[in-house]
Design an enzyme around this catalytic site. Structure first.
Site: not given
Ligand code: PEP
Ligand code: MG
Length: 589
Positions: A200, A514
């Site tokens: 993140h 996404c």
């Molecule tokens: C994913 O897992 O691809 C996603 C978009 O969510 P995050 O990165 O917040 O886990």
């Protein structure tokens, strides 16, 4: 290893997490690798040692005050401030500070030794308490202990409150919060020893448009303050004390990228449409409300993923329904009528932000009580969030997205919660809108396998490739050591994506991407071939993806996806992509 410390000119490689090039000076943020001196103090010098400790405490409090001031200046979240206040209180608390002083006095030891003993002692004390809350406080004490130690040792290792000159920040590891703090400073680029492409911290770095390379082994040991450093965030190369030739090349690259950025800004408000007329909708991923503006400025059509778990960053208590409502209303108002997809909280794994009662220590947090599972255990978390979402939905078009779904029961449970929350708002006489489109993240392999069943129960799918790769290939997404096998270009991944998209299309529901995979300009065309018509990505990636699409033909790539599905290994797939994409003139980085 120690010989590494002395050499200065080197080209190192890590994980290219955020594109862009920078040439500047190193600003080293030292967090690790300091030795704690241990020695006994003469009785006659004990008073002086206590004073040394007092000075370090005041310095640490001053540092925290500076950070509080600087985050206030840049409109940081109230929860960040709450955490900083809590840390300040620990520095004034007798349980911890009193113990350090007693350690010095009774054991006649130096302040650093006394601090590290007190951290362990208080840690043990908390460990034996029943409550998760107190167990978690151990990490705060450890964090503050390190701050005190650095202060005693004269290390300046905080995220600096201000940075005079522009610099390249080099650190062992940075959290998402650290990156947020760095965002408004003179940061040219970030280089760390740990971290993966979809950690993140990396996601935030990209959304801020800061060039970055993570996972550069030993970088915090070999780089030194003030050293010249070049960073290529696209190739993952880091040049320590580069020679004149490399400097020249990097400067030219910086100029070229600036030029490209200007070109891109010319097309940012045009539609994302291929040369032969196929329209792809491009949305932005956000973590904080203010990022809406950046998505708008980059020509995004709305917010395709709002990671609301960042509302919980470093606070002890969960946000109330009213706090949720205020924030979502603001996001909708900033969006000015554009669609916003709110994902319900995805806490857990590397986003265990909430330090309070719902936080837990798990042996395997990636497979633990994360996201929807956490909500099922603590239903009020979701209840308050849904209440806020339904109330805010009167201010613009909202969609609801549920993370980490693996089966029908979870969807049924969410629907029950939605009805209950709507009835509750009704009984309280509050205006709301509850009939929102309900979608699920497809990011758990089980959900892919039963995508046909799930598709009949929801209004849309959003492919979370970051986690889908992690869970399908059993590769921790934030582990730099495994970065080379954390790839979307595995035949299993292509088949999973294919299966999901077909299930969605058969059920007549839309599917978007996404995950970070969607933010690569060169890959967007592959999604066109697959038949996906909406992608959500960090705001700063939108213009480049748009450029790539506007320079491609859907007709020319029709065959691409079927051919990719025939390939048998990651090597074959990567070779195919490398061979075919440049020919389709999507070579822009
Ligand atoms: C994913 O897992 O691809 C996603 C978009 O969510 P995050 O990165 O917040 O886990
Ligand atoms: Mg995910």
């Amino acid at each position: 290893m120690d010989n590494l410390v002395n050499y200065s000119r080197a080209t190192l490689t890590g994980i290219a997490v955020s594109s862009g090039t920078a040439l500047g000076r190193v600003l080293l943020i030292e967090r690790e690798n300091f030795r704690i001196p241990r020695y006994h103090i003469n009785a006659s010098l004990l008073e002086a040692e206590k004073q040394r400790l007092e000075k370090a405490i005041s310095r640490s409090i001053q540092q925290i005050d500076n950070i509080i001031y600087s985050v206030q200046q840049y409109g940081a979240q109230p929860e960040q401030q709450a955490l900083l206040m809590a840390h300040k209180m620990i520095l004034q608390d007798d349980l911890f500070i009193g113990r350090i002083k007693r350690n010095i006095a009774t054991q006649q030891i130096n302040a650093e030794w006394a601090v590290s003993k007190a951290v362990n002692e208080v840690g043990l004390l908390f460990e034996h308490l029943e409550s998760d809350y107190f167990r978690e406080r151990r990490s705060d004490i450890a964090f503050i202990g390190k701050r005190l130690l650095r202060s005693l040792l004269g290390h300046s290792s905080d995220i600096p409150a201000s940075m005079g000159e522009k610099a390249v920040v080099v650190a062992h590891d940075l959290s998402a919060i650290d990156v947020i703090q760095l965002a408004h400073k003179n940061v040219l680029a970030i280089v760390t020893a740990l971290g993966g492409f979809t950690s993140h911290a990396a996601i935030i770095t990209r959304s801020l448009g800061i060039p970055a390379v993570f996972g550069v082994s030993q970088i915090d040991r070999v780089a030194f303050d003030g050293q010249t450093i070049g960073v290529d965030g696209a190739s993952g190369e880091v040049f320590l004390s580069p020679d004149a030739q490399v400097e020249k090349r990097l400067s030219a690259q910086v100029a070229r990228l600036n030029e490209q950025r200007e070109q891109l800004s010319e097309i940012k408000d045009l539609p994302a449409v291929t040369e032969d007329g196929q329209v792809i909708h491009l949305y932005g991923n956000i973590e904080f409300p203010d990022e809406v503006q950046q998505v708008n400025q980059n020509g995004g059509e709305g917010i395709g993923l709002y990671r609301t778990e960042y509302l919980f960053v470093d606070r002890q208590d969960a946000p109330t329904e009213d706090e949720h409502y205020q924030v979502y209303r603001r996001v909708l108002e900033l969006s000015g009528g554009k669609e916003v997809t709110i994902r319900t909280i995805d806490l857990g794994f590397d986003k265990t932000f909430l330090a309070g009662s719902v936080s837990r220590v798990e042996n395997n947090p990636a497979l633990g009580v994360r996201a929807i599972r956490l909500c099922r255990e603590y239903p009020d978390l979701l209840r308050n969030q849904l209440g806020g979402i339904f109330r805010a939905a009167l201010y613009g078009p909202l969609k609801l997205l549920i993370p980490m779904v693996s089966g029908l029961e979870e969807i049924a449970w969410v629907r029950t919660m939605m009805s209950e929350v709507a009835a509750d708002l009704q009984s309280r006489g509050l205006p709301y809108k509850a009939d929102l489109p309900l979608g699920i993240m497809i990011e758990v392999p089980a959900a892919v396998t039963i995508a046909d069943i799930l598709a009949r129960e929801v209004d849309f799918f959003s492919l979370g490739t970051n986690d889908l790769i992690q869970y399908s290939l059993a590769v921790d997404r934030s582990n730099e050591t495994l970065a080379s096998i954390y790839t979307p270009w595995h035949p299993a991944m292509l088949r999973m994506i294919d299966r999901t998209v077909k299930a969605a299309h058969n059920a007549g529901i839309p599917v978007s991407i996404c995950g970070e995979m969607g933010a690569k300009a060169a890959f967007a065309i592959i999604f066109v071939a697959l038949g996906i018509n909406s992608i959500s990505m960090n705001g700063s990636a939108i213009p480049e993806v748009k450029w790539a699409l506007r320079h491609s033909s859907a007709e020319a790539v029709k065959h691409l996806w079927d051919e990719l599905l025939e390939l048998k290994s990651s090597e074959e797939i990567t070779a195919y992509i490398n061979a075919h994409l440049p020919a389709l003139s999507v070579g822009m980085r």
